[in-house]
Enzyme design. Structure first.
Site, PDB file in Angstrom:
ATOM      1  N   TYR A  45     -10.301  -8.862   5.527  1.00 50.24           N
ATOM      2  CA  TYR A  45      -9.906 -10.078   4.829  1.00 50.24           C
ATOM      3  C   TYR A  45     -10.176 -11.363   5.714  1.00 50.24           C
ATOM      4  O   TYR A  45     -10.292 -12.494   5.369  1.00 50.24           O
ATOM      5  CB  TYR A  45      -8.299 -10.202   4.657  1.00 50.24           C
ATOM      6  CG  TYR A  45      -7.831  -9.218   3.432  1.00 50.24           C
ATOM      7  CD1 TYR A  45      -8.511  -9.369   2.224  1.00 50.24           C
ATOM      8  CD2 TYR A  45      -6.952  -8.336   3.511  1.00 50.24           C
ATOM      9  CE1 TYR A  45      -8.187  -8.476   1.163  1.00 50.24           C
ATOM     10  CE2 TYR A  45      -6.517  -7.336   2.547  1.00 50.24           C
ATOM     11  CZ  TYR A  45      -7.215  -7.548   1.287  1.00 50.24           C
ATOM     12  OH  TYR A  45      -7.029  -6.756   0.238  1.00 50.24           O
ATOM     13  N   HIS A  75       0.841  -1.199  -0.165  1.00 51.05           N
ATOM     14  CA  HIS A  75      -0.051   0.115   0.026  1.00 51.05           C
ATOM     15  C   HIS A  75       0.890   1.186   0.105  1.00 51.05           C
ATOM     16  O   HIS A  75       0.849   2.016   0.902  1.00 51.05           O
ATOM     17  CB  HIS A  75      -0.939  -0.052   1.202  1.00 51.05           C
ATOM     18  CG  HIS A  75      -2.015  -1.137   1.156  1.00 51.05           C
ATOM     19  ND1 HIS A  75      -3.253  -1.005   1.711  1.00 51.05           N
ATOM     20  CD2 HIS A  75      -2.239  -2.184   0.302  1.00 51.05           C
ATOM     21  CE1 HIS A  75      -3.893  -2.040   1.599  1.00 51.05           C
ATOM     22  NE2 HIS A  75      -3.270  -2.810   0.645  1.00 51.05           N
TER      23      HIS A  75
END
Length: 378
Positions: free
Chosen positions: A272, A159
């Site tokens: 997730y 990221h």
């Protein structure tokens, strides 16, 4: 023994021919059926390692970054040059490396090129942006200087963002990921999960929304997750972005000055682990997206098509899709999405570029990376 030798030689030749035929077949143009008619897809350039970003030069050539840390000139005919000298050292791990490239609005006179990259620093790594002068034969960058550093640096390899987009007023937008440190995206006292806005020299515009607030002078908007797509609307001159969600919930946004876009307090996706995240309408204090995708497309790179080759695409938003395996064509009416189509290329599309002839160039993110060219079949 002679017969065995002949047999082995013939077998080797057959394998070589088969390999050649396979390579040729992969390089041959193919037809793609789309809502606006058949499109020819061909390999424009090859021999690139994880190409990440591209910028079109005035003469039709282009600059292309490779994530491991190389910048190359690719000619208008698709010839790939040697690595350009003067590129900064990069943190080439995971999603990090040499990322985007953009030209100064006055490139024709100053030949200034901007690069975003993951930089290793004390505490880990973070996204940085610098600029240098491209020499006349495009073999080297000189006087490269970093004009922005994302703070703080963080551990991990995920990221980093990041796209570079110049608005017509000359201001530079830089999109930044939250470095997988989710809660920090809600704190505008740091750059994690933000979009920043700078003058071309790295100084802070007087009309930025948080000027005078400690640690936030550069910030345009915050509460983002990982923005790897950015483009300026050709009619409104406004920044549009596409943002990667978690498990579901990729977003199309029009980031407004000073607004908080909610990550990780709200999302159209889930963590997730499967844990639910409140939907954005449950927290009206956050700015909302204009469109979302579940399943995700994993947006990376985007552009508004303005050419003449694809008349039906003019004004549409084209977004590179990593997990979508192609280009997502988004039709809009003002700020409303009215339709979309996935152009399947069976490859991770990292960035998109409109060539000078109006064809669309798509960068394939792979160890044996290529650039595809899309043109109408007729």
């Amino acid at each position: 023994m002679m017969r065995a030798a002949v047999f082995l030689a013939l077998a080797a030749a057959a394998v070589a021919v088969a390999r050649h035929e396979t390579a040729t077949a992969q390089d041959s143009p193919r037809m793609l059926d789309t809502e606006s008619g058949p499109v020819s897809v061909e390999v424009f350039a090859g021999g690139l390692e994880h190409p990440w970003g591209a910028a079109l030069l005035p003469d039709g050539d282009m600059l292309v970054t490779e994530r491991p840390g190389r910048l190359r000139l690719v000619s208008a005919e698709g010839a790939v040059g040697e690595p350009i000298e003067g590129v900064p050292d990069v943190f080439a791990q995971g999603q990090g490396g040499l990322l985007d490239v953009a030209l100064d609005p006055d490139f024709a006179t100053n030949r200034t090129v901007y690069l975003s990259f993951a930089e290793e620093r004390e505490g880990g790594a973070a996204t940085s942006v610098g600029r240098g002068r491209l020499n006349d034969d495009a073999t080297a960058l000189s006087d490269f200087k970093i004009i922005f550093r994302q703070e703080p640096a963080a551990s991990g390899e995920n990221h980093f963002g990041s796209r570079l987009a110049f608005a017509p007023d000359g201001k530079l937008f830089i999109t930044l990921g939250e470095r997988f440190d989710m809660q920090e995206a809600q704190d505008p006292a740091n750059h994690l999960g933000t979009i920043v806005r700078l003058n071309p020299d790295g100084s802070i515009p007087d009309d930025n929304p948080f000027v005078g607030r400690e640690g936030a002078d550069e910030i345009w908007s915050y509460g983002h997750r990982n923005v790897q797509s950015a483009a300026i609307h050709p009619e409104t001159d406004v920044l549009w972005t596409a943002e990667m969600g978690p498990m579901g919930g990729d977003e199309l946004n029009i980031p407004e000055a000073g607004k908080n876009y909610g990550w990780p307090a709200v999302s159209w996706g889930r963590h997730y682990t499967g844990e639910r995240i409140p939907d954005p309408p449950s927290r009206p204090e956050f700015a909302g997206s204009i469109h979302s995708w579940t399943p995700v497309i994993s947006p990376s790179g985007m552009m508004f098509y303005t050419g003449d080759l694809f008349a039906d695409w003019r004004g549409d938003l084209l977004i590179g899709g990593l997990s979508a395996g192609g280009i997502v064509r988004v039709q809009t009416d003002g700020q409303k999405v009215t339709g979309e189509e996935v152009l399947s290329l069976e490859a991770r599309i990292r960035d998109l570029l409109q060539a000078s002839d109006g064809s669309v160039l798509a960068l394939i993110d792979a160890a044996s990376g290529r650039i595809l060219r899309l043109r109408p079949a007729n």
